[in-house]
Scaffold this active site. Structure first.
Site, mmCIF file in Angstrom:
data_model
loop_
_atom_site.group_PDB
_atom_site.id
_atom_site.type_symbol
_atom_site.label_atom_id
_atom_site.label_comp_id
_atom_site.label_asym_id
_atom_site.label_seq_id
_atom_site.Cartn_x
_atom_site.Cartn_y
_atom_site.Cartn_z
ATOM 1 N N CYS A 150 16.085 0.819 13.250
ATOM 2 C CA CYS A 150 15.434 2.080 13.643
ATOM 3 C C CYS A 150 16.485 3.196 13.575
ATOM 4 O O CYS A 150 17.592 3.022 14.125
ATOM 5 C CB CYS A 150 14.909 1.943 15.070
ATOM 6 S SG CYS A 150 14.484 3.498 15.877
ATOM 7 N N HIS B 78 -5.905 7.156 12.480
ATOM 8 C CA HIS B 78 -5.509 5.751 12.344
ATOM 9 C C HIS B 78 -4.064 5.622 11.907
ATOM 10 O O HIS B 78 -3.660 4.555 11.442
ATOM 11 C CB HIS B 78 -6.419 5.037 11.329
ATOM 12 C CG HIS B 78 -7.817 4.853 11.832
ATOM 13 N ND1 HIS B 78 -8.858 4.486 11.014
ATOM 14 C CD2 HIS B 78 -8.354 5.004 13.061
ATOM 15 C CE1 HIS B 78 -9.980 4.409 11.720
ATOM 16 N NE2 HIS B 78 -9.705 4.724 12.958
ATOM 17 N N ARG C 167 0.837 -1.212 0.000
ATOM 18 C CA ARG C 167 0.000 0.000 0.000
ATOM 19 C C ARG C 167 0.870 1.260 0.000
ATOM 20 O O ARG C 167 0.549 2.259 -0.622
ATOM 21 C CB ARG C 167 -0.941 -0.029 1.214
ATOM 22 C CG ARG C 167 -2.003 -1.122 1.096
ATOM 23 C CD ARG C 167 -2.749 -1.325 2.384
ATOM 24 N NE ARG C 167 -3.521 -0.156 2.785
ATOM 25 C CZ ARG C 167 -4.144 -0.060 3.960
ATOM 26 N NH1 ARG C 167 -4.077 -1.072 4.832
ATOM 27 N NH2 ARG C 167 -4.838 1.017 4.260
ATOM 28 N N CYS D 62 8.788 2.479 16.064
ATOM 29 C CA CYS D 62 9.762 1.515 16.601
ATOM 30 C C CYS D 62 9.203 0.877 17.864
ATOM 31 O O CYS D 62 8.855 1.572 18.822
ATOM 32 C CB CYS D 62 11.085 2.231 16.933
ATOM 33 S SG CYS D 62 12.306 1.096 17.647
ATOM 34 N N ALA E 12 -17.547 11.784 -4.075
ATOM 35 C CA ALA E 12 -16.905 12.876 -3.339
ATOM 36 C C ALA E 12 -16.323 13.915 -4.295
ATOM 37 O O ALA E 12 -16.385 15.119 -4.024
ATOM 38 C CB ALA E 12 -15.795 12.308 -2.455
HETATM 39 C C1 BV8 Z 1 -10.517 1.352 19.692
HETATM 40 C C2 BV8 Z 1 -5.839 0.584 10.061
HETATM 41 C C3 BV8 Z 1 -10.519 1.752 22.058
HETATM 42 C C4 BV8 Z 1 -5.056 1.272 9.099
HETATM 43 C C5 BV8 Z 1 -8.110 0.695 10.700
HETATM 44 C C6 BV8 Z 1 -17.912 -4.134 18.521
HETATM 45 C C7 BV8 Z 1 -18.774 -3.064 18.352
HETATM 46 C C8 BV8 Z 1 -18.301 -1.768 18.182
HETATM 47 C C9 BV8 Z 1 -16.926 -1.512 18.184
HETATM 48 C C10 BV8 Z 1 -16.062 -2.578 18.335
HETATM 49 C C11 BV8 Z 1 -16.542 -3.879 18.504
HETATM 50 N N1 BV8 Z 1 -15.479 -4.700 18.637
HETATM 51 C C12 BV8 Z 1 -14.345 -3.960 18.563
HETATM 52 C C13 BV8 Z 1 -14.678 -2.656 18.392
HETATM 53 C C14 BV8 Z 1 -13.765 -1.499 18.267
HETATM 54 C C15 BV8 Z 1 -13.138 -1.486 16.881
HETATM 55 C C16 BV8 Z 1 -14.208 -1.435 15.818
HETATM 56 O O1 BV8 Z 1 -14.835 -0.403 15.603
HETATM 57 N N2 BV8 Z 1 -14.404 -2.571 15.134
HETATM 58 C C17 BV8 Z 1 -15.411 -2.623 14.076
HETATM 59 C C18 BV8 Z 1 -14.913 -3.547 12.964
HETATM 60 C C19 BV8 Z 1 -16.719 -3.106 14.673
HETATM 61 N N3 BV8 Z 1 -12.338 -0.264 16.824
HETATM 62 C C20 BV8 Z 1 -11.060 -0.274 17.239
HETATM 63 O O2 BV8 Z 1 -10.476 -1.275 17.610
HETATM 64 C C21 BV8 Z 1 -10.373 1.080 17.295
HETATM 65 N N4 BV8 Z 1 -9.757 1.253 18.594
HETATM 66 O O3 BV8 Z 1 -11.721 1.263 19.682
HETATM 67 O O4 BV8 Z 1 -9.758 1.564 20.843
HETATM 68 C C22 BV8 Z 1 -10.698 3.209 22.248
HETATM 69 C C23 BV8 Z 1 -11.845 3.830 21.742
HETATM 70 C C24 BV8 Z 1 -12.006 5.194 21.949
HETATM 71 C C25 BV8 Z 1 -11.053 5.934 22.639
HETATM 72 C C26 BV8 Z 1 -9.912 5.287 23.119
HETATM 73 C C27 BV8 Z 1 -9.727 3.927 22.923
HETATM 74 C C28 BV8 Z 1 -9.266 1.165 16.250
HETATM 75 C C29 BV8 Z 1 -9.908 1.242 14.886
HETATM 76 C C30 BV8 Z 1 -8.807 1.485 13.839
HETATM 77 C C31 BV8 Z 1 -8.643 0.236 13.031
HETATM 78 N N5 BV8 Z 1 -7.719 0.508 11.925
HETATM 79 N N6 BV8 Z 1 -7.247 0.797 9.753
HETATM 80 C C32 BV8 Z 1 -5.299 0.656 7.756
HETATM 81 O O5 BV8 Z 1 -4.885 -0.505 7.529
HETATM 82 O O6 BV8 Z 1 -5.908 1.385 6.968
HETATM 83 S S1 BV8 Z 1 -9.761 0.826 10.337
HETATM 84 C C33 BV8 Z 1 -10.048 0.754 8.656
HETATM 85 O O7 BV8 Z 1 -11.464 0.972 8.509
HETATM 86 C C34 BV8 Z 1 -9.411 1.891 7.877
HETATM 87 O O8 BV8 Z 1 -8.555 2.695 8.650
HETATM 88 C C35 BV8 Z 1 -10.591 2.749 7.467
HETATM 89 O O9 BV8 Z 1 -10.277 4.074 7.585
HETATM 90 C C36 BV8 Z 1 -11.597 2.367 8.464
HETATM 91 C C37 BV8 Z 1 -13.005 2.747 8.143
HETATM 92 O O10 BV8 Z 1 -13.265 2.369 6.824
HETATM 93 P P1 BV8 Z 1 -13.769 3.545 5.842
HETATM 94 O O11 BV8 Z 1 -12.731 4.600 5.767
HETATM 95 O O12 BV8 Z 1 -15.136 3.968 6.249
HETATM 96 O O13 BV8 Z 1 -13.792 2.810 4.457
HETATM 97 P P2 BV8 Z 1 -14.920 1.807 3.964
HETATM 98 O O14 BV8 Z 1 -14.366 1.052 2.802
HETATM 99 O O15 BV8 Z 1 -15.497 1.050 5.137
HETATM 100 O O16 BV8 Z 1 -16.095 2.774 3.447
HETATM 101 C C38 BV8 Z 1 -15.865 3.598 2.327
HETATM 102 C C39 BV8 Z 1 -17.123 4.405 2.134
HETATM 103 O O17 BV8 Z 1 -16.908 5.314 1.060
HETATM 104 C C40 BV8 Z 1 -18.322 3.548 1.750
HETATM 105 O O18 BV8 Z 1 -19.428 3.956 2.519
HETATM 106 C C41 BV8 Z 1 -18.547 3.867 0.275
HETATM 107 O O19 BV8 Z 1 -19.926 3.894 -0.059
HETATM 108 C C42 BV8 Z 1 -17.986 5.259 0.165
HETATM 109 N N7 BV8 Z 1 -17.454 5.577 -1.164
HETATM 110 C C43 BV8 Z 1 -16.853 4.743 -2.051
HETATM 111 N N8 BV8 Z 1 -16.492 5.444 -3.150
HETATM 112 C C44 BV8 Z 1 -16.849 6.739 -2.929
HETATM 113 C C45 BV8 Z 1 -17.456 6.830 -1.676
HETATM 114 N N9 BV8 Z 1 -17.936 7.978 -1.171
HETATM 115 C C46 BV8 Z 1 -17.801 9.086 -1.949
HETATM 116 N N10 BV8 Z 1 -17.228 9.073 -3.154
HETATM 117 C C47 BV8 Z 1 -16.741 7.936 -3.685
HETATM 118 N N11 BV8 Z 1 -16.166 7.959 -4.908
HETATM 119 ZN ZN ZN Z 2 13.970 2.601 17.940
#
Ligand code: BV8
Ligand code: ZN
Length: 234
Positions: A132, A105, A55, A113, A215
């Site tokens: 590192c 994110h 990526r 590191c 968008a």
């Molecule tokens: C945390 C890494 C605690 C980098 C990512 C059960 C219920 C609820 C929550 C949870 C649960 N079990 C666990 C959780 C928490 C969990 C979570 O939410 N899980 C989900 C799966 C249920 N979250 C976490 O673990 C987070 N940490 O909660 O810590 C905390 C909380 C608060 C405060 C302190 C501590 C950490 C989450 C981060 C995970 N890392 N990515 C990488 O590899 O990229 S997330 C990953 O999904 C990406 O980063 C991405 O950004 C993110 C969201 O996806 P989207 O950006 O929305 O992309 P997606 O494809 O889904 O959607 C695209 C949209 O665009 C679509 O709607 C589409 O229609 C639209 N689209 C397409 N083309 C266009 C368009 N729109 C306009 N124009 C176009 N042309």
């Molecule tokens: Zn280091």
């Protein structure tokens, strides 16, 4: 007028960066939930490193689109009254001209590191475990927030949401927390809320207004309207 914008993968889709949950939800053949976790990294570090190496390398072949550039124009107009929070780890907001972008994110072009916690700019691969620059340990991982890890800059984001007059969500499916909950925090703070997305997101019912489309068209039109609305206070 204080504005908070949240962006997701959809804002970079027209630049040729695949989203996570469109099509069959595979990214380079992986479900992001299976690879973007500390457990996956401990189990199969090479697979995870290559997932991000691919990526990171792909970034060289994509360009910001009209939506990224429109947000940069809005930042120039609003200055500190605009905060762009992105879930994306690409650098397209910056290359589109935005200067203050919170990558909650993390970022593809940074390495973290695991030995000394340094976060360093990184453009090459990490799967060959280079040393590192800070401490020399071969413990560099992508500086990316995985599932189960704490997103970056949460205090600043919550603070901005609490004083926002307008919250706009662009190109996100509303599937991942805490980002998916920002619209509720903004609503509680009395902000207007607007969703700009290709199709209704999982949280679309939380938004006072929603416009559906690409968008690249919706964002420039919205920015032009907002600047016109604010530019000549009637
Ligand atoms: C945390 C890494 C605690 C980098 C990512 C059960 C219920 C609820 C929550 C949870 C649960 N079990 C666990 C959780 C928490 C969990 C979570 O939410 N899980 C989900 C799966 C249920 N979250 C976490 O673990 C987070 N940490 O909660 O810590 C905390 C909380 C608060 C405060 C302190 C501590 C950490 C989450 C981060 C995970 N890392 N990515 C990488 O590899 O990229 S997330 C990953 O999904 C990406 O980063 C991405 O950004 C993110 C969201 O996806 P989207 O950006 O929305 O992309 P997606 O494809 O889904 O959607 C695209 C949209 O665009 C679509 O709607 C589409 O229609 C639209 N689209 C397409 N083309 C266009 C368009 N729109 C306009 N124009 C176009 N042309
Ligand atoms: Zn280091």
């Amino acid at each position: 007028m204080k504005v908070v914008v949240l962006t997701g993968a959809g804002i970079s889709a027209e630049s040729g960066v695949p989203t996570f949950r469109d099509s069959d939800g595979l990214w380079e053949g992986h479900h992001v939930e299976d690879v973007a976790t500390p457990e996956a990294y401990d189990l199969q570090p090479g697979v995870v490193q290559r997932f991000y190496d691919d990526r990171r390398a792909a970034l060289a072949g994509v360009e910001p689109n009209a939506a990224h550039r429109a947000l940069a124009r809005l930042e120039e107009f609003l200055g500190d009254d605009l905060l762009i929070v992105t879930q994306n780890i690409d650098d397209l907001h910056e290359r589109g001209g935005a200067t203050r972008v919170l990558h909650m994110h993390g970022e593809l072009l940074k390495a973290l590191c695991r030995a000394c916690q340094a976060r360093v700019p990184w453009t090459g691969p990490l799967s060959d475990f280079p040393p590192c620059p800070g401490c020399g340990a071969t413990e560099l991982r992508p500086d990316v927030v995985w599932f189960g890890e704490v997103p970056y800059e949460m205090e600043r984001i919550v603070e901005a949401l609490e004083s926002a007059d307008l919250f706009v969500s662009i190109g996100t499916s509303g599937a991942v927390y805490p980002a998916a909950g920002f619209v509720q925090a903004a609503t509680r703070a009395g902000a207007r809320t607007l969703e700009l997305n290709l199709m209704p997101s999982e949280g679309t019912h939380w938004f006072r207004e929603a416009r559906h489309g690409r968008a690249g068209e919706l964002v420039p039109a919205w920015v032009d309207d907002l600047i016109a609305e604010l530019g000549n206070p009637s």
